[in-house]
Design a protein around this motif. Structure first.
Motif, PDB file in Angstrom:
ATOM      1  N   ARG A   5      50.288  52.784  58.521  1.00 38.71           N
ATOM      2  CA  ARG A   5      50.825  51.577  57.888  1.00 38.71           C
ATOM      3  C   ARG A   5      50.788  50.398  58.858  1.00 38.71           C
ATOM      4  NH1 ARG A   5      51.284  51.014  52.692  1.00 38.71           N
ATOM      5  NH2 ARG A   5      53.249  49.890  52.808  1.00 38.71           N
ATOM      6  N   LYS A   6      51.088  50.651  60.123  1.00 42.69           N
ATOM      7  CA  LYS A   6      51.021  49.590  61.133  1.00 42.69           C
ATOM      8  C   LYS A   6      49.582  49.118  61.309  1.00 42.69           C
ATOM      9  CE  LYS A   6      55.218  49.031  62.972  1.00 42.69           C
ATOM     10  NZ  LYS A   6      55.910  47.737  63.135  1.00 42.69           N
ATOM     11  N   PHE A   7      48.661  50.057  61.305  1.00 38.53           N
ATOM     12  CA  PHE A   7      47.248  49.711  61.440  1.00 38.53           C
ATOM     13  C   PHE A   7      46.795  48.871  60.249  1.00 38.53           C
ATOM     14  CE2 PHE A   7      42.712  50.841  60.722  1.00 38.53           C
ATOM     15  CZ  PHE A   7      42.197  50.235  61.862  1.00 38.53           C
ATOM     16  N   LEU A  19      41.916  43.951  51.614  1.00 41.10           N
ATOM     17  CA  LEU A  19      42.753  45.146  51.563  1.00 41.10           C
ATOM     18  C   LEU A  19      43.943  44.899  50.646  1.00 41.10           C
ATOM     19  CD1 LEU A  19      42.778  45.997  55.372  1.00 41.10           C
ATOM     20  CD2 LEU A  19      41.291  46.947  53.610  1.00 41.10           C
ATOM     21  N   ASN A  20      44.358  45.946  49.967  1.00 36.28           N
ATOM     22  CA  ASN A  20      45.499  45.824  49.055  1.00 36.28           C
ATOM     23  C   ASN A  20      46.377  47.070  49.175  1.00 36.28           C
ATOM     24  OD1 ASN A  20      47.186  44.813  47.063  1.00 36.28           O
ATOM     25  ND2 ASN A  20      45.980  45.714  45.399  1.00 36.28           N
ATOM     26  N   PRO A  21      47.107  47.187  50.291  1.00 40.13           N
ATOM     27  CA  PRO A  21      47.933  48.382  50.499  1.00 40.13           C
ATOM     28  C   PRO A  21      49.144  48.401  49.580  1.00 40.13           C
ATOM     29  CG  PRO A  21      48.350  46.765  52.209  1.00 40.13           C
ATOM     30  CD  PRO A  21      47.207  46.229  51.385  1.00 40.13           C
ATOM     31  N   GLN A  22      49.628  49.575  49.338  1.00 36.87           N
ATOM     32  CA  GLN A  22      50.793  49.741  48.473  1.00 36.87           C
ATOM     33  C   GLN A  22      52.077  49.586  49.294  1.00 36.87           C
ATOM     34  OE1 GLN A  22      50.444  50.101  45.135  1.00 36.87           O
ATOM     35  NE2 GLN A  22      48.236  49.920  45.504  1.00 36.87           N
ATOM     36  N   GLY A  23      53.077  48.965  48.701  1.00 35.96           N
ATOM     37  CA  GLY A  23      54.358  48.847  49.371  1.00 35.96           C
ATOM     38  C   GLY A  23      54.420  47.674  50.334  1.00 35.96           C
ATOM     39  N   THR A  24      55.554  47.578  51.019  1.00 37.63           N
ATOM     40  CA  THR A  24      55.799  46.504  51.976  1.00 37.63           C
ATOM     41  C   THR A  24      55.372  46.944  53.373  1.00 37.63           C
ATOM     42  OG1 THR A  24      57.682  45.736  50.664  1.00 37.63           O
ATOM     43  CG2 THR A  24      57.542  44.960  52.948  1.00 37.63           C
ATOM     44  N   LEU A  25      54.666  46.070  54.071  1.00 38.93           N
ATOM     45  CA  LEU A  25      54.198  46.374  55.409  1.00 38.93           C
ATOM     46  C   LEU A  25      55.089  45.708  56.451  1.00 38.93           C
ATOM     47  CD1 LEU A  25      50.337  45.924  54.932  1.00 38.93           C
ATOM     48  CD2 LEU A  25      51.613  48.068  55.043  1.00 38.93           C
ATOM     49  N   ASP A  26      55.262  46.381  57.571  1.00 42.28           N
ATOM     50  CA  ASP A  26      56.051  45.863  58.691  1.00 42.28           C
ATOM     51  C   ASP A  26      55.076  45.340  59.745  1.00 42.28           C
ATOM     52  OD1 ASP A  26      57.828  45.259  60.661  1.00 42.28           O
ATOM     53  OD2 ASP A  26      58.532  47.314  60.989  1.00 42.28           O
ATOM     54  N   GLY A  29      55.158  44.377  66.034  1.00 41.14           N
ATOM     55  CA  GLY A  29      54.462  45.252  66.963  1.00 41.14           C
ATOM     56  C   GLY A  29      53.006  45.516  66.643  1.00 41.14           C
ATOM     57  N   ILE A  30      52.447  44.808  65.670  1.00 41.89           N
ATOM     58  CA  ILE A  30      51.055  45.073  65.300  1.00 41.89           C
ATOM     59  C   ILE A  30      50.077  44.638  66.379  1.00 41.89           C
ATOM     60  CG2 ILE A  30      51.488  44.937  62.817  1.00 41.89           C
ATOM     61  CD1 ILE A  30      50.227  42.112  62.915  1.00 41.89           C
ATOM     62  N   ALA A  31      50.518  43.813  67.337  1.00 44.79           N
ATOM     63  CA  ALA A  31      49.618  43.388  68.413  1.00 44.79           C
ATOM     64  C   ALA A  31      49.092  44.575  69.203  1.00 44.79           C
ATOM     65  CB  ALA A  31      50.341  42.417  69.346  1.00 44.79           C
ATOM     66  N   GLU A 171      58.279  41.969  69.148  1.00 43.86           N
ATOM     67  CA  GLU A 171      59.193  43.004  68.699  1.00 43.86           C
ATOM     68  C   GLU A 171      58.485  44.361  68.664  1.00 43.86           C
ATOM     69  OE1 GLU A 171      61.216  41.944  65.086  1.00 43.86           O
ATOM     70  OE2 GLU A 171      61.121  39.806  65.555  1.00 43.86           O
ATOM     71  N   ASP A 172      59.212  45.407  69.030  1.00 46.10           N
ATOM     72  CA  ASP A 172      58.689  46.781  69.019  1.00 46.10           C
ATOM     73  C   ASP A 172      57.468  46.942  69.920  1.00 46.10           C
ATOM     74  OD1 ASP A 172      60.653  47.460  67.243  1.00 46.10           O
ATOM     75  OD2 ASP A 172      59.391  47.327  65.470  1.00 46.10           O
ATOM     76  N   LEU A 173      57.442  46.220  71.036  1.00 50.21           N
ATOM     77  CA  LEU A 173      56.331  46.305  71.979  1.00 50.21           C
ATOM     78  C   LEU A 173      56.898  46.556  73.367  1.00 50.21           C
ATOM     79  CD1 LEU A 173      53.230  46.007  72.174  1.00 50.21           C
ATOM     80  CD2 LEU A 173      53.598  43.584  72.694  1.00 50.21           C
ATOM     81  N   HIS A 174      56.239  47.456  74.129  1.00 49.97           N
ATOM     82  CA  HIS A 174      56.737  47.846  75.446  1.00 49.97           C
ATOM     83  C   HIS A 174      55.638  47.700  76.494  1.00 49.97           C
ATOM     84  CE1 HIS A 174      60.245  49.517  73.381  1.00 49.97           C
ATOM     85  NE2 HIS A 174      59.400  50.103  72.547  1.00 49.97           N
ATOM     86  N   HIS A 175      56.063  47.490  77.745  1.00 52.55           N
ATOM     87  CA  HIS A 175      55.099  47.285  78.825  1.00 52.55           C
ATOM     88  C   HIS A 175      54.164  48.484  78.991  1.00 52.55           C
ATOM     89  CE1 HIS A 175      56.475  43.466  80.547  1.00 52.55           C
ATOM     90  NE2 HIS A 175      57.697  43.850  80.252  1.00 52.55           N
TER      91      HIS A 175
END
Length: 250
Positions: A5-7, A19-26, A29-31, A171-175
């Protein structure tokens, strides 16, 4: 499922693919997935480049072939990163540091933004036209490393706006994730170099891409005191262009 889902969210944000994914995407952190998407985009445009080379393998076709290859990359991203590079150039052209962010947020393109876009595209096309070997490998690697530079800037430097299109990237990203991606990209280049018996070139390619990706983020931070969504795009575009130029000199 969560990683897929993140991808998907990263593909939607960084490309114009239908693209037309189902549901809500978060999108937080997608970077982290940007270098992978860069490698896929680089591989896709390299396939077009390879096909055009088979269709008409003559030296006089190399510039048009390179132009079409670069333009496909622009089409896939919808000019997302190039738009950021243009806005950044307009902002840096302002002598008053207090007005730079305001100018960068303006949707109207100024003279410096237009010149930056022309320079980037010309550098990419002519540099790629000067490269005769390993074009698929080079394009996939540079496009991935350019987005690693963006990823590192997101993690290492402050975001200059309270809100904005790039704020959620932190957000949701770590070194450790940033450096894990760098290690994986390095291992991939060295493995390909081993297969092609071009280990020295693999080291040079990695050093050039890593160095320029790092330096572009550091340079924009020094000029502005931090980053915005526009400078993230500028890192990608200038790293791609200058890396191709450096490889062409090799």
């Amino acid at each position: 499922m969560q990683y897929w889902r993140k991808f998907q969210a990263a593909l939607i944000f960084y490309t114009c693919l239908p693209l037309n994914p189902q549901g809500t995407l978060d999108f937080r952190g997608i970077a982290l997935y940007a270098p992978l998407i860069g490698a896929l985009i680089g591989g896709a445009i390299a396939c077009l480049d390879f096909g055009l080379g088979l269709l008409k393998p003559t030296p006089d076709f190399i510039y048009l072939r390179s132009l079409l290859t670069i333009l496909l990359g622009l089409l896939i991203t919808g000019g997302l990163h190039l738009d950021g590079a243009m806005d950044t150039a307009d902002g840096l052209a302002v002598t008053d540091p207090q007005r730079r962010l305001e100018v960068m947020a303006d949707s109207n393109t100024g003279a410096f933004g237009a010149m930056a876009a022309i320079a980037i595209l010309l550098l990419k096309v002519f540099a790629l036209a000067s490269i005769s070997n390993h074009r698929l490998w080079i394009l996939a690697s540079i496009w991935a490393w350019a987005r690693w530079g963006q990823l590192r800037a997101i993690m290492a430097y402050p975001y200059l706006k309270a809100t904005g299109k790039g704020k959620f990237h932190q957000e949701d990203l770590h070194h450790w994730q940033v450096w894990l991606v760098a290690i994986l990209l390095t291992i991939s280049n060295l493995a390909i170099g081993y297969v092609y018996n071009s280990f020295a070139f693999a080291i040079n390619l990695t050093a050039i891409c890593f160095g320029l990706a790092w330096l572009m983020g550091a340079w924009f931070h020094r000029q502005l005191g931090g980053h915005t969504g526009d400078t993230y795009g500028a890192i990608v575009e200038w790293t791609e262009a200058l890396s191709l130029v450096a490889i062409a000199f090799l």
